[in-house]
Structure formats: C-alpha cells, structure tokens
Design an enzyme around this catalytic site. Structure first.
Site, mmCIF file in Angstrom:
data_model
loop_
_atom_site.group_PDB
_atom_site.id
_atom_site.type_symbol
_atom_site.label_atom_id
_atom_site.label_comp_id
_atom_site.label_asym_id
_atom_site.label_seq_id
_atom_site.Cartn_x
_atom_site.Cartn_y
_atom_site.Cartn_z
ATOM 1 N N HIS A 186 4.777 -0.205 -0.085
ATOM 2 C CA HIS A 186 5.391 -1.115 0.891
ATOM 3 C C HIS A 186 4.362 -2.027 1.531
ATOM 4 O O HIS A 186 3.167 -1.786 1.444
ATOM 5 C CB HIS A 186 6.139 -0.311 1.967
ATOM 6 C CG HIS A 186 5.247 0.660 2.701
ATOM 7 N ND1 HIS A 186 4.824 1.847 2.130
ATOM 8 C CD2 HIS A 186 4.713 0.624 3.956
ATOM 9 C CE1 HIS A 186 4.054 2.498 3.002
ATOM 10 N NE2 HIS A 186 3.968 1.763 4.105
ATOM 11 N N ASP A 205 0.957 5.237 1.776
ATOM 12 C CA ASP A 205 0.391 5.913 2.951
ATOM 13 C C ASP A 205 -0.126 7.278 2.534
ATOM 14 O O ASP A 205 0.404 7.884 1.604
ATOM 15 C CB ASP A 205 1.470 6.120 4.034
ATOM 16 C CG ASP A 205 1.994 4.798 4.586
ATOM 17 O OD1 ASP A 205 1.251 3.797 4.533
ATOM 18 O OD2 ASP A 205 3.162 4.788 5.048
ATOM 19 N N HIS A 225 0.836 -1.204 0.000
ATOM 20 C CA HIS A 225 0.000 0.000 0.000
ATOM 21 C C HIS A 225 0.868 1.250 0.000
ATOM 22 O O HIS A 225 2.076 1.183 0.277
ATOM 23 C CB HIS A 225 -0.894 0.016 1.238
ATOM 24 C CG HIS A 225 -0.108 0.066 2.524
ATOM 25 N ND1 HIS A 225 0.511 -1.059 3.053
ATOM 26 C CD2 HIS A 225 0.185 1.089 3.368
ATOM 27 C CE1 HIS A 225 1.142 -0.711 4.163
ATOM 28 N NE2 HIS A 225 0.965 0.593 4.365
ATOM 29 N N ARG A 276 3.792 -8.441 17.607
ATOM 30 C CA ARG A 276 4.680 -7.347 17.228
ATOM 31 C C ARG A 276 3.889 -6.046 17.300
ATOM 32 O O ARG A 276 2.736 -5.985 16.865
ATOM 33 C CB ARG A 276 5.179 -7.584 15.807
ATOM 34 C CG ARG A 276 6.035 -6.481 15.258
ATOM 35 C CD ARG A 276 6.375 -6.710 13.788
ATOM 36 N NE ARG A 276 7.121 -5.557 13.288
ATOM 37 C CZ ARG A 276 7.021 -5.069 12.078
ATOM 38 N NH1 ARG A 276 6.233 -5.657 11.181
ATOM 39 N NH2 ARG A 276 7.716 -4.011 11.729
#
Ligand SMILES: *[C@@H]1O[C@H](CO)[C@@H](O)[C@H](O)[C@H]1NC(C)=O
Ligand SMILES: *[C@@H]1O[C@H](CO)[C@@H](O)[C@H](O)[C@H]1NC(C)=O
Ligand SMILES: *[C@@H]1O[C@H](CO)[C@@H](O)[C@H](O)[C@H]1NC(C)=O
Ligand SMILES: *[C@@H]1O[C@H](CO)[C@@H](O)[C@H](O)[C@H]1NC(C)=O
Ligand SMILES: *[C@@H]1O[C@H](CO)[C@@H](O)[C@H](O)[C@H]1NC(C)=O
Ligand SMILES: *[C@@H]1O[C@H](CO)[C@@H](O)[C@H](O)[C@H]1NC(C)=O
Ligand SMILES: *[C@@H]1O[C@H](CO)[C@@H](O)[C@H](O)[C@H]1NC(C)=O
Length: 756
Positions: A737, A687, A685, A747
């Site tokens: 990314h 940002d 995607h 995480r």
C-alpha cells in the site's frame, strides 16, 4: 394429638401452681391486656432519634405519652456527665395522676436513642414472667458511681448493674419510686434509681429486680458484640447471642449511638430481604407540587489535580434542574485547573443563578473552603439546600439533585463508588475508639444488593444538606465536624482490619475530609439509584499537555467515555464497520477529543523526525520507508497506547479475522504528519506487522486536502478518510500500500504495526 393435649395440660398446671403463692396478683395465666400498657418518655425536642422512636412505637401500636416536649432541657449532657434529673421530675409529676391505677403497667424509656423491636403483648408477657412489680434494664458496666459495685447483689450470669434508660412496673410501684425524687434537674437519674434499688429493704418492699438477661431491655453499651440482627419474614429483630434472647427495647446508650443507627436501618421493619426498604417512600417531597424549585447552593471543591475536570464541570450543566436556581461556589486549589474553570465560566456564566470562584491565590485550606461554602448557604435565608460536591465525583445520573431533594432528609448523600472497587463515599460503621470499622452490610450496600436509604456515621465527597438545618441544628460550625483525618488513622489497628483491596484503593487520609453529624442529626446515604462514580485522583501526572490521555489505567471508565468513539460498541452490536477494500476493515474507534488531544500532544512535543532514512529510534538505525513522525514512546505514551490496542483493537481483530488472537504487541506506534511542505505522501510498501492499524486524526476538507490510502493488489483506494476511524489490514504479502499525497493543509494519522 395425645402429646399435644398433655403439653397444654402440663403448662397450664405449672402456671396455676405459681399463682397459688401470689394471692394478691391477678391470676398469672391471665395475660395483661395490651391496653394496660402505657409508655412514658421524656423528650424536649423532636430530634431525628425521637422521630425514629415514635415510628417504631407506632408500628407496634404502643400507647405513648411524651413528657416535657418543648421544655428547655436542663438535665445536663447525659452521655458525657451525670444528669437526667429532669426526666425523673417529669415522670414523678405524670405518675401522680396514675398512681391509683393498680393494673396499669408503665414502661418508662428514653426516646432519642431507643427503638422497639417487639410489640406490647410480648413485653407484657415477659414482664409477667419476670414476676416482679418493677423491672429495670440492666447493663454490664456500672455508672455513674463505681464505688457502689459491691452493694449490688451478685449474679451468676447476666448483667449485674442497673440502667435507668428502661423501667417497667405497675403504676403504684413506679409512683412510689419516683415520688422519692427531691433533687435537681441536672442531678443524675440513674444514681437516684440505683440508690433505691441497692437499699435491700426497698428492693423487697417495692419488689424490684433487673432484667439481667436482656429479655426486654437491651442496652448496647458494652454489649455490641452480643447482638446480631435476626431477619424474619417481614420483621427484623435483635438477638442477644449471649442469653439467646430477643430483646424488645433496644437502647443505644453510651457511645453506641452509631451502632443503634445501624440496627435502626433494619429494626423493626425498615429493611428486610423480602420487601426491601419499607420507609424509603415516607415523607417524600414532590417537587412537581412546588410552585418553584428550591434554591440550591452548589459548593464545588477542587482540592487536588483531578482527571477529567472539564467533563466533571460539564456534568453540572447537564443536571436536570433549573439552572437559575443554582448558585455555584467553586473552590479551586490548583493553578493547573484555572484554564478549565475559565473555559467553564465562559460557557456557563449566564446559565447559573450566580457563579463565584475562589482560586488558589486565596490560599484557603480545604477545611476553610468547605466551611466557607457551607456558610454561604447558612447565612442566606433564601438558600434552601446546600449541595457539596468534590471534583472526583462523576454524577452520571442527571436526576441526582432532584432525587436527593425529593428524599427529604436533613442530610443525604448519593452513594458513589470507585468503578469495580469497594471504595465508596461513606463508612458503614465506626469502632468505639472512633476509627473506621466495616459494617456487616457495607459490601451489600456498595454493591447495591441491599437498596435503601441508610443512616450512616461518616460521609464524604458529595452530599445535600437542608439550608434550614444549617441554620438550626447545625448553626454552629462545630455541630458539624469536617474532619481532616489523622494520618495515623491509616495505620491504626482498625484500618488494618479493612479488607486489603480497600486499603490499597484508599485515597491518602490527609485529603479525606469527612462529614460527621453530631447533636443527634441523622445522616443518610441512598443507593436507591445508580448515581455515579468516584474517580481516582491518585498518581495524576500533570506534566503532559493533555494529561487525561494517560488515565487509561487509573480511570478506565472515564477514559473510555472521553476518548472512545461514541459508536465503537456498535461494531459488535450492529456490525457497524465497513470493508472498503478486500481485507481492509474500517471502523470508528477514537473520539474527536482523542484525535485532537493526540495531535496537540505531538505538536506540543514538536520533534518530528523529518522522514529521514537514518533513524536512531529504531533497531538497526535505518528506515527504508521513512515517514515524518513521532513515536508514542517519545512522549511516554507507549504503555497506554498498547493498553488501548489490547482493550479496543483486539476485540475488532478477533471479529474480522476470526480465530486470530492478537497479542496486541507492537514496537512501532507513531503519529505521522503529511503536509505538502514536508512529506506529502508515502511510496508503496509493506509493513513489518501481522496487521496494521491506521487511524485518521483529522478531517479531510477542513484540515487538509488529498490524502488517503491505496492498496495495489486490489487496485483499491480509500480517498476520504474519516476522523477517529481506523483501517485494519494485513501488513505483508497481500497488502502492498501507499499513502496518497496530501495536497494542502496537514494530515495526521496514528499507526501501529501489530504483532511484528
Ligand atoms: C396496629 O394497628 C393497625 C390498625 O389497627 C393494624 O392494622 C396493625 O396490624 C397493628 N400493628 C401491629 C404490629 O399489631
Ligand atoms: C414480687 O411480686 C410477685 C408478683 O408480682 C410475687 O410473686 C413475688 O413473690 C414478689 N417478690 C417479692 C420478693 O416480694
Ligand atoms: C498558604 O498557607 C500555608 C498554611 O497556612 C502557609 O504555610 C503558606 O505560607 C501560605 N502561602 C502563601 C503564598 O500565602
Ligand atoms: C510524569 O510524566 C513525566 C513525563 O512523562 C515524567 O517525566 C515524570 O516522571 C512523571 N511523574 C510521575 C510522578 O510519574
Ligand atoms: C453514531 O452513529 C449515529 C447513527 O448511527 C450518528 O448519528 C452519529 O453521528 C454517530 N456518532 C458519531 C460520533 O459519529
Ligand atoms: C484501477 O481502477 C481505476 C478506477 O477505479 C481504473 O481506472 C483503472 O483502470 C484500474 N487499473 C487496473 C490496473 O485495473
Ligand atoms: C489550503 O488550505 C488553506 C487553509 O486550510 C485554505 O485557506 C486554502 O484555501 C486551501 N487551498 C486549496 C487550494 O484548497
């Protein structure tokens, strides 16, 4: 040359003429040799004031004879009521032996509240110029009997009334005056002298006058506004601006003791611009010469919710001092802090000599708690020092305790100030009605433009007192006032005269317990070293899980120390950053603690979004590439987070994308949670940002497996994120990314879309 010779001749002539009319006096142009001056003073104890008097006398090489040392004081409580007759009795006795020394000049002065600002030659010259056999100090206020006012000769200018704190005269004349004494020790000495002086016949036969214009004697009572410090090279004097004189004997009579203490910080040679502090290294105690370090009782006072308390407690452990010599007494008034004390106790119970906690359940008032701490030292003969420290004092100097002990004063505090503010732990002056007044040197001392050890009227937050002093001078509690300042004080006239920033920064007066010495014990503050700072406890909201995270505005220095990565500044000093993929920068920014506390805070809040497309939190209500997250705004942390971005991310942006000045603006600030059970990865995607930061909040290996980030255009992955390190990369166009799958564990990352 001609002119000069004329002057010499002229002045010679005048003096010669004067002496023609005083046949019995030695020729007036002959100065009195300084050996002919003897100082007599009465002191029954070596108080701090007496020692200061002697230092100034020795500095000028005066010959001083002390009368009455060791004798019990019976002269009454001068200052509040009449008294002082004992002084005259002792003087009378001493004068009997000196009565026939016609050319001996006697200077009789008080000593507890008096300083010399000039030497014997000057005093004798001025005495000579006064052309009388006896000269009394003068003041503008009449004491003790106001009804005598009309009996005083009127003066056109100058002080009209007699003050007996200073008398200078030829021995036979002084003797004739004091030989009239036949009263009691607690009768008033000033009244005695006044009555003699006001008798016109005696005034003439004993050839007496007053030092109306403060040539020799400066009484400060009623005259504080007339005097200023006059800095010269090497020496500091007091100037009387009303008479343009440089008085020699400076007397803090009446309620002007504090003002004399201020003057005594300079006069005659305590501090000046050229040489700084001259007495700072006098009487130092060399700790290395002692067989053992002294025992110190450390009184710790946690009287209100205080940010960074674990760090405060930890600093006690890092003090450079043998811990077995420290007995720790903690008064904790806050239930909120019990967990911190518990943790600290477990960590340190075997470290300190002893460790005692009085908790909130005891319901002690602040004053009671402080007295209890002080009493613990007072009543234990092995307690050498009492070190009192409030929880808002961050001692950054590990040597503090040693330095204070070595300075060897009865009571001494280290200067601590609110970062970047003029707020500190002492007051430099006190107005005559007992309220705050700013001393002329306050700002210079706080900013360490004047460095030294300063005698001051009020101190709070942190100080060291000798145990022996608690057991002697301060053996009764009320010798030493722990005041809860009247809230009205904040409103009083003098408080309003404080500078505006001080007012704004002032802690609420109710929570401000100050130390005020009495009975002549001096209290000092040292700014010879940088000792630490005062943190702000105002507006500390304890309704969050990790409340210190919110302190970025109120206590920025402590926030940075706790939450910013140790190596952050090396980004700028040592280019300490990496570029693992094109235009993807990688640098340390958050500390371990910051990462842990942010994760804890989010888990404590607990409402993870679930990674659904429908999202009420954002405008439009639909997220194309949703993550399982919590927004900073949801935990009320968005303002603080944006401030963090402006303070700590913007400088990095400017370094790596030079010429781009970010506004540090971001709508989307959130913590993402990846776990195989819920959402494990994020598909490729862009940002909605000019650039994005992505900070790893935990450790690969120990906390999770897998994870990382892949940038498609460059076929470049970063598979070993480092806790506390941030990525910074452009948000759109070039930097498509994805989040690589987390295969085990959980995480966490913190993400911001900056400049959308
Ligand atoms: C005092 O006496 C000492 C020793 O004689 C001398 O060095 C010093 O200059 C004198 N001080 C003053 C102020 O005269
Ligand atoms: C006082 O004594 C001085 C000399 O010390 C003399 O010149 C003066 O006339 C005397 N004054 C009176 C009033 O006797
Ligand atoms: C604590 O002390 C205050 C003031 O002395 C008193 O008003 C209050 O009732 C006390 N509380 C408890 C729980 O004892
Ligand atoms: C403290 O924080 C909580 C939670 O964010 C908030 O609801 C509350 O209004 C805050 N209290 C104060 C006094 O700021
Ligand atoms: C900071 O860098 C030094 C070496 O440059 C390293 O030893 C240290 O562990 C680093 N600190 C942290 C918190 O990573
Ligand atoms: C991407 O990089 C990996 C290993 O770094 C390599 O195996 C692969 O062939 C590369 N793909 C492309 C499209 O270059
Ligand atoms: C997954 O994580 C748990 C706890 O961290 C650990 O006990 C387990 O061995 C891990 N499994 C794998 C396959 O690494």
């Amino acid at each position: 040359m001609e002119y000069l010779r004329f002057c010499v001749f002229f002045s010679f002539g005048i003096k010669f003429a004067a002496s023609v009319f005083s046949a019995d006096a030695p020729p007036a142009f002959e100065s009195i040799p300084k050996e002919k001056l003897l100082i007599l003073t009465v002191a029954t104890e070596e108080t701090d004031g007496f020692l200061r008097f002697m230092r100034s006398a020795n500095y000028f090489n005066y010959t001083v004879k002390v009368l009455g040392m060791g004798e019990k004081w019976k002269g009454g409580d001068v200052g509040h009521s009449i008294g002082g007759g004992q002084k005259v009795r002792l003087l009378k006795k001493a004068m009997e032996a000196l009565a026939d020394q016609e050319d001996l000049v006697i200077l009789s002065v008080d000593s507890y509240d008096l300083i010399f600002a000039g030497g014997p030659e000057e005093i004798l010259k001025k005495f000579k110029q006064a052309n009388h056999k006896v000269l009394f100090a003068a003041e503008g206020l009449i004491w003790p009997d106001k009804r005598l006012t009309d009996k005083y000769p009127s003066v056109r200018s100058g002080k009209r009334f007699l003050n007996s704190g200073g008398i200078i005269g030829y021995a036979p004349y002084i003797n004739r005056i004091v030989s009239e004494w036949n009263l009691h020790d607690n009768d008033d000495d000033q009244l005695f002298y006044t009555k003699i002086y006001l008798d016109p016949l005696k005034r003439e036969t004993l050839n007496m006058t007053l030092d109306h214009k403060c040539q020799i004697f400066q009484n400060l009572n009623g005259a504080v506004d007339e005097v200023l410090l006059k800095f010269g090279t090497g020496r500091v004097r007091v100037r009387n601006t009303m008479y343009d004189s440089l008085p020699i004997v400076v007397h803090g009579n009446g309620k002007t003791k504090m003002y004399l203490n201020y003057l005594g910080n300079y006069v005659p040679n305590a501090w000046n611009y050229e040489n700084g502090c001259s007495g700072c290294d006098d009487d130092l105690l060399d700790l290395t010469q002692l067989e053992e370090y002294p025992n110190v009782l450390v009184g710790v006072f946690i009287e209100q919710p205080t940010p960074f308390l674990p760090e405060f407690l930890h600093r006690l452990l890092t003090l450079d001092y043998p811990k077995d010599k420290l007995q720790v007494f903690v008064h904790n008034n806050e239930v909120y802090h019990e967990k911190h004390i518990q943790t600290f106790w477990e960590e340190s119970k075997n470290v300190f000599g002893s460790f005692k906690v009085v908790g909130p359940e005891e319901n002690l008032s602040q004053g009671e708690a402080r007295n209890m701490g002080m009493d613990l030292c007072r009543k234990d003969a092995t307690c050498d020092y009492y070190f009192s420290i409030d929880s808002d004092v961050m001692l950054t100097n590990r040597q503090t305790l040693k330095l204070l002990i070595e300075q060897n004063r009865k009571i001494i505090g280290p200067l601590v100030t609110r970062h970047g503010k003029l707020w500190s732990n002492f007051w430099g002056a006190l107005s005559l009605d007992g309220y705050y007044a700013r001393s002329e040197d306050y700002v210079d001392i706080v900013q360490r433009k004047r460095v030294g050890v300063w005698n001051i009227p009020y101190m709070a937050h942190v100080y060291l007192i000798k145990g022996a002093v608690l057991r002697k001078e301060l053996k009764e509690r009320n010798y030493f006032v722990l005041e809860k300042l009247d809230p009205d004080m904040a409103l009083c006239r003098n408080a309003r005269e404080m500078t505006s920033h001080r007012e704004k920064d002032s802690p609420s007066p109710e929570s401000f317990h100050m130390l005020r010495p009495s009975k002549g014990v001096f209290m000092f503050i040292t700014n010879r070293h940088d000792f630490g700072r005062l943190i702000s406890t105002a507006s500390y909201n304890t309704s969050h899980y990790n409340n210190d995270l919110w302190q970025i505005f109120e206590n920025p220095v402590d926030w940075k120390e706790k939450y910013i990565h140790q190596n952050y500044t090396q980004i700028f000093t040592h280019n300490y950053l990496e570029q693992p993929c094109p235009d993807v920068y990688w640098f340390p920014v958050l500390s371990e603690k910051a990462c842990d506390e942010i994760v804890e805070e989010m888990e404590h809040y607990g409402s993870w979004s679930g990674g659904k497309h429908e999202d009420k939190r954002i405008s439009g209500g639909y997220e194309t590439v949703p993550t399982d997250d919590i927004h900073m705004k949801q935990i009320g942390f968005d303002k603080e987070w944006l401030h963090f971005i402006r303070e700590f991310i913007s400088p990095v942006t400017l370094k790596v994308f030079s010429g781009y000045y970010t506004k540090g603006y971001a709508l989307m600030n959130f913590v993402v949670k990846y776990t195989p059970e819920r959402q494990a990865y994020l598909r490729p995607h862009h940002d909605s940002s000019t650039f994005t930061i992505n900070i790893a909040l935990n450790n690969k290996g120990s906390d999770f497996q897998g994870g990382g980030c892949r940038f498609h255009r460059y076929n470049c992955s970063i598979e070993s994120p480092r806790k506390g390190w941030s990525f910074m990369h452009p948000g759109r166009l070039t930097h498509l990314h994805e989040g690589l799958p987390t295969t085990n564990g959980t995480r966490y990352i913190a993400v911001s879309f900056i400049d959308p």
